[in-house]
Design a protein around this motif. Structure first.
Motif, PDB file in Angstrom:
ATOM      1  N   LEU A 119      21.212  96.699 113.548  1.00 23.89           N
ATOM      2  CA  LEU A 119      21.196  97.836 114.463  1.00 23.89           C
ATOM      3  C   LEU A 119      20.876  97.448 115.901  1.00 23.89           C
ATOM      4  N   GLU A 120      20.066  96.429 116.062  1.00 24.68           N
ATOM      5  CA  GLU A 120      19.740  95.998 117.424  1.00 24.68           C
ATOM      6  C   GLU A 120      20.648  94.856 117.878  1.00 24.68           C
ATOM      7  N   ASN A 121      21.530  94.420 116.968  1.00 26.62           N
ATOM      8  CA  ASN A 121      22.502  93.373 117.262  1.00 26.62           C
ATOM      9  C   ASN A 121      21.837  92.081 117.759  1.00 26.62           C
ATOM     10  N   LYS A 122      20.737  91.710 117.109  1.00 26.55           N
ATOM     11  CA  LYS A 122      20.021  90.475 117.425  1.00 26.55           C
ATOM     12  C   LYS A 122      20.215  89.495 116.271  1.00 26.55           C
ATOM     13  N   ASP A 123      20.353  88.237 116.591  1.00 27.08           N
ATOM     14  CA  ASP A 123      20.584  87.214 115.583  1.00 27.08           C
ATOM     15  C   ASP A 123      19.258  86.770 114.979  1.00 27.08           C
ATOM     16  N   VAL A 124      19.026  87.153 113.727  1.00 28.05           N
ATOM     17  CA  VAL A 124      17.835  86.702 113.015  1.00 28.05           C
ATOM     18  C   VAL A 124      18.222  85.508 112.142  1.00 28.05           C
ATOM     19  N   LEU A 125      19.023  85.742 111.117  1.00 25.32           N
ATOM     20  CA  LEU A 125      19.423  84.675 110.197  1.00 25.32           C
ATOM     21  C   LEU A 125      20.914  84.347 110.233  1.00 25.32           C
ATOM     22  N   ALA A 126      21.743  85.247 110.731  1.00 24.64           N
ATOM     23  CA  ALA A 126      23.202  85.166 110.569  1.00 24.64           C
ATOM     24  C   ALA A 126      23.810  83.853 111.065  1.00 24.64           C
ATOM     25  N   SER A 127      23.548  83.458 112.286  1.00 31.87           N
ATOM     26  CA  SER A 127      24.201  82.255 112.812  1.00 31.87           C
ATOM     27  C   SER A 127      23.713  80.999 112.091  1.00 31.87           C
ATOM     28  N   THR A 128      22.459  80.986 111.722  1.00 33.13           N
ATOM     29  CA  THR A 128      21.923  79.817 111.016  1.00 33.13           C
ATOM     30  C   THR A 128      22.504  79.733 109.608  1.00 33.13           C
ATOM     31  N   GLU A 129      22.690  80.871 108.956  1.00 38.68           N
ATOM     32  CA  GLU A 129      23.319  80.870 107.636  1.00 38.68           C
ATOM     33  C   GLU A 129      24.737  80.306 107.710  1.00 38.68           C
ATOM     34  N   LEU A 130      25.498  80.732 108.700  1.00 38.07           N
ATOM     35  CA  LEU A 130      26.861  80.213 108.869  1.00 38.07           C
ATOM     36  C   LEU A 130      26.837  78.707 109.121  1.00 38.07           C
ATOM     37  N   TRP A 131      25.924  78.253 109.969  1.00 41.93           N
ATOM     38  CA  TRP A 131      25.810  76.820 110.254  1.00 41.93           C
ATOM     39  C   TRP A 131      25.474  76.044 108.978  1.00 41.93           C
ATOM     40  N   ALA A 132      24.472  76.537 108.231  1.00 46.11           N
ATOM     41  CA  ALA A 132      24.033  75.837 107.017  1.00 46.11           C
ATOM     42  C   ALA A 132      25.152  75.760 105.984  1.00 46.11           C
ATOM     43  N   LYS A 133      25.891  76.852 105.820  1.00 49.55           N
ATOM     44  CA  LYS A 133      27.020  76.834 104.882  1.00 49.55           C
ATOM     45  C   LYS A 133      28.089  75.840 105.318  1.00 49.55           C
ATOM     46  N   GLY A 134      28.190  75.616 106.613  1.00 47.06           N
ATOM     47  CA  GLY A 134      29.172  74.669 107.128  1.00 47.06           C
ATOM     48  C   GLY A 134      28.796  73.213 106.937  1.00 47.06           C
ATOM     49  N   VAL A 135      27.508  72.918 106.796  1.00 49.75           N
ATOM     50  CA  VAL A 135      27.080  71.516 106.676  1.00 49.75           C
ATOM     51  C   VAL A 135      26.593  71.133 105.282  1.00 49.75           C
ATOM     52  N   ILE A 136      26.371  72.101 104.410  1.00 56.74           N
ATOM     53  CA  ILE A 136      25.727  71.812 103.121  1.00 56.74           C
ATOM     54  C   ILE A 136      26.518  70.818 102.254  1.00 56.74           C
TER      55      ILE A 136
END
Length: 156
Positions: A119-136
């Motif tokens: 709702l506040e459009n702030k990045d809490v976990l989203a970008s880090t989750e995408l990054w982690a899925k990309g490197v795992i």
């Protein structure tokens, strides 16, 4: 020359332990990197702290078939001791969801984390989750290769 079954069993057990350890350490390192990516950002890049609870509630645990192997410290930011407590509670509750696999679980334990992100459009976990899925996958492949090197030394 015939190798006794008990000797083979010992080697297989040791090889299994080496592989488990490499996977756990790989996931822990990735977890630490995730925590840094999430917590160590400015307010412009993430959210502005008021109490410190949300940032304090961020942490990770590594599970091996539902058994917690390691867990990060939920370091308190500002006066956010409630956040540290909520993060630890959430990470412990999630373990049973991973009873059939290895898992790296990263959480933002405050009940309003979704609200801040959606709702506040702030990045809490989203970008880090995408990054982690990309490197795992590459990280696990590296862990597997490190395990193979150690196992080959074991049987040499």
């Amino acid at each position: 020359m015939v190798t006794p079954a008990s000797a083979v069993d010992k080697i297989l057990y040791k090889a299994f332990e080496i592989l488990k350890n490499e996977i756990s350490m790989c996931l822990a390192k990735l977890g630490e990197e995730c925590i840094v990516k999430i917590r160590d950002r400015s307010g412009e890049e993430s959210w502005y702290d008021q109490t410190g609870n949300l940032r304090s509630s961020i942490g990770y645990a590594v599970y091996d078939h539902g058994v917690k192997q390691l867990q990060s410290a939920f370091r308190t930011v500002l006066q956010g001791s409630e956040g540290s407590s909520e993060g630890q509670k959430m990470i412990s509750q999630l373990g049973k969801e991973y009873s059939s696999t290895y898992a790296l679980v990263v959480v933002a334990g405050m009940n309003y984390a979704d609200h801040v992100e959606a709702l506040e459009n702030k990045d809490v976990l989203a970008s880090t989750e995408l990054w982690a899925k990309g490197v795992i996958n590459a990280r696990l492949e590296r862990a597997k290769k490190a395990a193979i090197v150690k196992i080959e030394k074991l049987v040499a």
